[in-house]
Scaffold this active site. Structure first.
Site, PDB file in Angstrom:
ATOM      1  N   HIS A  50      20.962 -12.882   4.870  1.00 27.52           N
ATOM      2  CA  HIS A  50      19.478 -12.723   4.343  1.00 27.52           C
ATOM      3  C   HIS A  50      19.649 -14.835   4.267  1.00 27.52           C
ATOM      4  CE1 HIS A  50      23.034 -13.488   0.990  1.00 27.52           C
ATOM      5  NE2 HIS A  50      22.648 -14.559   1.097  1.00 27.52           N
TER       6      HIS A  50
HETATM    7  C1  T46 Z   1      24.811 -16.681  -0.095  1.00 23.42           C
HETATM    8  C2  T46 Z   1      26.084 -15.773   0.406  1.00 23.42           C
HETATM    9  C3  T46 Z   1      27.120 -17.223   0.516  1.00 23.42           C
HETATM   10  C4  T46 Z   1      25.425 -11.037  -8.479  1.00 23.42           C
HETATM   11  O1  T46 Z   1      25.303 -10.576  -9.361  1.00 23.42           O
HETATM   12  N1  T46 Z   1      25.318 -12.282  -8.293  1.00 23.42           N
HETATM   13  C5  T46 Z   1      24.962 -13.180  -8.121  1.00 23.42           C
HETATM   14  O2  T46 Z   1      25.825 -14.888  -8.199  1.00 23.42           O
HETATM   15  C6  T46 Z   1      25.803 -12.514  -6.915  1.00 23.42           C
HETATM   16  C7  T46 Z   1      25.225 -14.576  -5.207  1.00 23.42           C
HETATM   17  C8  T46 Z   1      25.741 -11.661  -5.787  1.00 23.42           C
HETATM   18  N2  T46 Z   1      25.824 -11.145  -7.293  1.00 23.42           N
HETATM   19  C9  T46 Z   1      26.142  -9.271  -6.920  1.00 23.42           C
HETATM   20  C10 T46 Z   1      24.751  -8.992  -6.042  1.00 23.42           C
HETATM   21  C11 T46 Z   1      25.322  -7.965  -4.828  1.00 23.42           C
HETATM   22  O3  T46 Z   1      24.964  -6.778  -5.421  1.00 23.42           O
HETATM   23  O4  T46 Z   1      26.545  -9.614  -6.058  1.00 23.42           O
HETATM   24  C12 T46 Z   1      26.014  -8.112  -5.049  1.00 23.42           C
HETATM   25  C13 T46 Z   1      26.845  -8.749  -3.843  1.00 23.42           C
HETATM   26  O5  T46 Z   1      26.160  -9.997  -3.927  1.00 23.42           O
HETATM   27  P1  T46 Z   1      25.241 -10.669  -1.625  1.00 23.42           P
HETATM   28  O6  T46 Z   1      25.265  -9.128  -0.902  1.00 23.42           O
HETATM   29  O7  T46 Z   1      24.482 -11.038  -1.781  1.00 23.42           O
HETATM   30  O8  T46 Z   1      27.293 -11.027  -1.369  1.00 23.42           O
HETATM   31  P2  T46 Z   1      26.748 -11.508   0.334  1.00 23.42           P
HETATM   32  O9  T46 Z   1      28.250 -12.695   0.242  1.00 23.42           O
HETATM   33  O10 T46 Z   1      26.329 -10.722   0.995  1.00 23.42           O
HETATM   34  O11 T46 Z   1      25.660 -13.125   0.059  1.00 23.42           O
HETATM   35  C14 T46 Z   1      26.609 -14.463  -0.969  1.00 23.42           C
HETATM   36  C15 T46 Z   1      25.830 -14.692  -2.127  1.00 23.42           C
HETATM   37  O12 T46 Z   1      24.137 -13.604  -2.740  1.00 23.42           O
HETATM   38  C16 T46 Z   1      24.189 -15.425  -1.115  1.00 23.42           C
HETATM   39  O13 T46 Z   1      23.528 -16.187  -2.663  1.00 23.42           O
HETATM   40  O14 T46 Z   1      24.014 -16.928   0.243  1.00 23.42           O
HETATM   41  O15 T46 Z   1      26.956 -14.987  -0.392  1.00 23.42           O
END
Ligand code: T46
Length: 133
Positions: A50
């Site tokens: 993303h």
């Molecule tokens: C990024 C990379 C480096 C939350 O509820 N609050 C939060 O602050 C974050 C970051 C995530 N979440 C929830 C949303 C999803 O249900 O945690 C779950 C996993 O999130 P995501 O799939 O977006 O995780 P990554 O590792 O793909 O990405 C994250 C960050 O979202 C993103 O901003 O830059 O780490």
């Protein structure tokens, strides 16, 4: 060139070990509104996929290592994170994926904004459109 910066933090070290303190000011590029961390990810998993419309982040591998793939729509660059005394500063409109996690990898992220799903671009074609490629 994909735009990013590797920040070198000041390390307070002595016979007890090492310590890095991150505060807004000369050493840190923005006011921190949120901190989150990631661990327990299998080595071959690809996270991220993303970009963000507004968010800036500093990403620190506090333990172990992983690879960040940064993409501005035209070029891709791989940045290895394996040093807790360094932080990868990424601004908005950079597509990121991260993978190649070591078993002991812990990724800590300092973010300029509160969590908002509206800030995410999770479709690569939409990303290309928004950055004008
Ligand atoms: C990024 C990379 C480096 C939350 O509820 N609050 C939060 O602050 C974050 C970051 C995530 N979440 C929830 C949303 C999803 O249900 O945690 C779950 C996993 O999130 P995501 O799939 O977006 O995780 P990554 O590792 O793909 O990405 C994250 C960050 O979202 C993103 O901003 O830059 O780490």
């Amino acid at each position: 060139m994909v735009e990013y910066k590797m920040l070198n933090f000041k390390v307070h070290g002595n016979h007890q070990g090492s310590l890095v303190a991150l505060e807004k000011g000369e050493d840190f590029p923005f006011e921190i509104k949120r901190v989150y961390y990631i661990w327990n990810t299998d080595g071959d998993v690809v996270r991220g996929k993303h970009a963000h419309r507004k968010l800036e982040q500093v990403i620190v591998c506090t333990s172990g290592s992983c690879d960040f793939i940064l993409d501005n729509g035209k070029e891709r660059e791989v940045v290895r994170l394996d040093n807790p005394a360094q932080g990868l500063h990424i601004k908005n409109n950079i597509w990121r994926e991260f993978t190649n996690f070591s078993k002991d990898c812990v990724v800590m992220v300092l973010a300029s904004e509160h969590y908002s799903e509206e800030d995410y671009i999770r479709d690569y074609d939409v990303f290309l459109k928004e950055v004008g490629v």
